[in-house]
Structure formats: C-alpha cells, structure tokens
Design a protein around this motif. Structure first.
Motif, short mmCIF file in Angstrom:
data_model
loop_
_atom_site.label_atom_id
_atom_site.label_comp_id
_atom_site.label_asym_id
_atom_site.label_seq_id
_atom_site.Cartn_x
_atom_site.Cartn_y
_atom_site.Cartn_z
N GLU A 240 0.82 -1.27 -0.11
CA GLU A 240 0.19 -0.26 -0.14
C GLU A 240 0.70 1.34 -0.60
O GLU A 240 0.23 1.93 -0.71
CB GLU A 240 -0.76 -0.54 1.08
N ASP A 241 2.03 1.21 0.49
CA ASP A 241 2.55 2.65 0.41
C ASP A 241 3.09 2.90 -0.72
O ASP A 241 3.19 4.04 -1.18
CB ASP A 241 3.88 1.92 1.63
N PHE A 242 3.56 1.79 -1.85
CA PHE A 242 4.35 2.17 -2.77
C PHE A 242 3.39 2.80 -3.30
O PHE A 242 3.07 3.97 -4.46
CB PHE A 242 4.87 0.88 -3.64
N ARG A 243 1.81 2.50 -3.23
CA ARG A 243 0.56 2.73 -4.41
C ARG A 243 0.61 4.33 -3.61
O ARG A 243 0.18 5.27 -4.52
CB ARG A 243 -0.64 2.09 -4.25
N GLU A 244 0.99 4.89 -2.60
CA GLU A 244 0.22 5.67 -1.92
C GLU A 244 1.19 6.50 -2.17
O GLU A 244 1.27 8.03 -2.60
CB GLU A 244 0.43 5.80 -0.05
N GLY A 245 3.02 5.99 -2.67
CA GLY A 245 3.54 7.11 -2.81
C GLY A 245 3.70 7.77 -4.34
O GLY A 245 4.34 8.92 -5.06
N VAL A 246 2.97 6.70 -4.81
CA VAL A 246 2.83 7.11 -6.68
C VAL A 246 2.19 8.04 -6.68
O VAL A 246 2.03 8.77 -7.20
CB VAL A 246 2.96 5.69 -7.54
N LYS A 247 0.83 8.15 -5.82
CA LYS A 247 -0.62 8.67 -6.32
C LYS A 247 -0.47 9.95 -5.38
O LYS A 247 -0.26 11.06 -6.34
CB LYS A 247 -1.57 8.17 -5.27
N ALA A 248 0.35 9.89 -4.21
CA ALA A 248 1.07 11.26 -3.68
C ALA A 248 1.72 12.16 -5.03
O ALA A 248 2.21 13.51 -4.82
CB ALA A 248 1.67 10.91 -2.52
N PHE A 249 2.48 11.57 -5.20
CA PHE A 249 4.11 11.68 -6.58
C PHE A 249 2.69 12.59 -7.92
O PHE A 249 3.42 13.78 -7.70
CB PHE A 249 4.52 11.20 -7.02
N PHE A 250 1.99 11.99 -8.06
CA PHE A 250 1.38 12.81 -9.54
C PHE A 250 0.52 13.34 -8.40
O PHE A 250 -0.26 14.63 -9.72
CB PHE A 250 0.94 11.94 -9.92
N GLU A 251 -0.21 13.86 -7.42
CA GLU A 251 -0.69 15.62 -7.16
C GLU A 251 0.29 15.87 -5.98
O GLU A 251 -0.94 16.93 -5.65
CB GLU A 251 -1.92 14.17 -5.79
N LYS A 252 0.91 16.33 -6.32
CA LYS A 252 2.29 16.92 -5.37
C LYS A 252 2.29 16.95 -4.65
O LYS A 252 1.80 17.98 -3.72
CB LYS A 252 1.83 17.79 -6.54
N ARG A 253 1.94 15.85 -3.54
CA ARG A 253 1.74 16.34 -1.80
C ARG A 253 2.62 15.54 -1.25
O ARG A 253 2.91 14.24 -1.98
CB ARG A 253 0.55 15.92 -1.65
N ALA A 254 2.72 15.17 0.22
CA ALA A 254 4.12 14.53 0.54
C ALA A 254 2.87 12.79 0.89
O ALA A 254 1.96 12.99 1.26
CB ALA A 254 3.81 15.20 2.01
N PRO A 255 3.56 11.87 0.58
CA PRO A 255 2.64 10.59 1.14
C PRO A 255 2.30 9.89 2.32
O PRO A 255 3.11 10.93 3.28
CB PRO A 255 3.65 9.65 0.90
N GLN A 256 1.32 9.68 2.60
CA GLN A 256 0.96 9.68 4.26
C GLN A 256 0.78 7.64 4.22
O GLN A 256 0.32 7.32 3.91
CB GLN A 256 -0.83 9.38 4.75
N PHE A 257 2.44 7.49 4.87
CA PHE A 257 2.69 6.11 4.53
C PHE A 257 2.32 5.19 5.90
O PHE A 257 2.24 6.06 7.31
CB PHE A 257 4.15 5.68 4.33
N SER A 258 2.04 4.53 5.86
CA SER A 258 1.09 3.51 6.31
C SER A 258 1.69 1.79 6.88
O SER A 258 1.41 1.21 8.35
CB SER A 258 -0.45 2.68 6.12
N GLY A 259 3.32 1.81 6.49
CA GLY A 259 3.72 0.62 6.93
C GLY A 259 3.18 -0.67 6.33
O GLY A 259 3.33 -1.96 6.96
N ARG A 260 2.50 -0.71 5.38
CA ARG A 260 1.46 -2.03 5.36
C ARG A 260 1.60 -2.14 3.46
O ARG A 260 1.58 -1.24 2.28
CB ARG A 260 0.70 -1.73 4.91
#
Length: 260
Positions: A240-260
C-alpha cells in the motif's frame, strides 16, 4: 541505427549518447531503456569508439524510473522480472572495456542516480543534484545503488541518503567522493568533451583492461545484490505504501505511509 529516444554520435573516437526525452525528464520509460541498452551495445562493438559520454537533454540527466507506467498494480513476479531486465543495462555499462563518463547536466534521481554510479567517472554541472528518491515512493534502491553507494561512502552515509531521500548538491556529491569534478553549467559538455578526447587518444586496450580489473576487484557481490534487489522490489510493488507514494507523487503532496 536510428533512435527515437536518444541522440547518438561519434566524433574523434568519442561516442556521445544523450537521453533525449526532456518532456519526461529522461525518465527510464521502457523505450528509452531499451534504446540506451542497444546504443551501449553498439558502441561496445564500434572500433571507432574508445570513450563514451552519457548525458541528458534538458534540465535532467535522468529522473529515474517510469512512475507513470507504475501507476497500476504490479505483482511481485512482474516486478522481479522488470528489475532483472533493467539490470542488463547496468551490466552492459560495467562490461564495456571502454571508459564511460556520466556528464550529469541536471537531476539524477532514483534509477538515474544508479546509472550515473555505474559509469566510470561522473562530471556534474554546478546546478545538478543527486537523490535516492526510491524511499519517497515506498521502494528499495535499485539498479545496483545499494552496492555502489555503500562501496563509495560506507554503510552509514549510504543509508542516510537512501533512508532520507534528501537531495545532494553537486558540490556535496564531490565532497562525498561520488562526483569527480563539478563544472559550470554552460561549459559542462565542452569540458567533458575535452577530457574524453584526451582519454580517447590514450592506449585503448590498457584502459579497457584496467577498467575490467578494477570492476572485477570491487563487483564480486553485485550479482547477489541484483537478485536480492529484484526480490525486494517485487515485494515493494505490492505494498500500500508504494501505491500511496506514486499517487502522492502525481498529486504533488507528501505521502502518508502506513507501513503496509
């Protein structure tokens, strides 16, 4: 051979390969990666080439992996296969019995940083910077970055760059021993060209064998690193962290990692 993603030419025994996708900051999309591998293999067989220079077009040397192509679910098996294919590019740079100079004209991020590290010398424009950006999208460093950085910097400094994903200026990279020289932006290619031409007039066989000897002495564990890296990256692609990281990159925001 005609290339769509690269500019390739040979002059005075120096081969120039310029990644020419400034619209995506020379990110390693499959087409560019494939052409780069083909161009390097072609230069390897060209007796009119004694030295290679690798650089980028526009404001980046190479912005790293193709996050656009990763903006979908990738399973561990597909991710491992993807990495193993990319490793062939690094193996080719290392195998070439010709000096390969990275002329870093701008950002060298993620896999772009790894490609520069695989080269024999790095000359950087003063405005350029280096970043181990993998952690920012929940991935592990790939294309040999763990091996190269740990060998150059030692484990503590290497981990700092890989854990934080902080930018490193060209001057700081030179201080750390990652970069050979820092040059003014406007004179980078002229100065690198002069160095490459001087080297190209030297004894090609002995320089090639010297490179092979140095690499053999320091790269003994690299193949094991590649296998572990491919396995680890495959697992990270499923998080989930990878999917959040990529999503945050394209949304130009800091990612919210969950450790999952």
């Amino acid at each position: 051979m005609a290339y769509e993603q690269l500019e390739v030419r040979v002059e005075n025994k120096v081969g120039l390969i310029k990644m020419s996708r400034p619209d995506i900051r020379n990110a390693m999309v499959p087409e560019l990666r494939r052409e780069l591998h083909e161009a390097l293999a072609q230069m390897e067989q060209d007796d009119q080439v004694n030295v290679l220079v690798l650089t980028g077009d526009g404001k980046a040397f190479c912005a790293g992996g193709d996050l656009g192509g990763m903006n979908r679910k990738i399973d561990a098996v597909t991710g491992r296969k993807r990495l193993l294919q990319s490793h062939e590019l690094i193996r080719t740079i290392l195998r070439l019995e010709k000096p390969v100079i990275a002329a870093v004209n701008g950002a060298a991020a993620g896999a772009g940083f790894s490609v520069a590290l695989a080269c024999d010398m790095i000359f950087a424009a003063r405005s350029s910077f280096f970043v181990q950006s993998f952690v920012n999208v929940g991935l592990v460093p790939d294309l040999g970055a763990v091996h190269f950085l740990t060998s150059l910097l030692g484990p503590h400094r290497a981990k700092e760059l890989m854990f934080t994903g902080d930018r490193v200026s060209a001057e700081k990279a030179q201080e750390l021993g990652v970069v050979n020289r820092v040059m003014n932006d406007e004179s980078l290619m002229e100065e690198v060209g002069a160095i490459a031409e001087k080297m190209a007039k030297g004894p090609a066989i002995s320089m090639g064998l010297t490179k092979a000897m140095v690499n053999r002495s320091i790269l003994g564990q690299l193949h094991d690193t590649f296998e572990i890296e491919a396995f680890a990256q495959g697992l990270c692609f499923e998080t989930e962290d990878f999917r959040e990281g990529v999503k945050a990159f394209f949304e130009k925001r800091a990612p919210q990692f969950s450790g999952r």
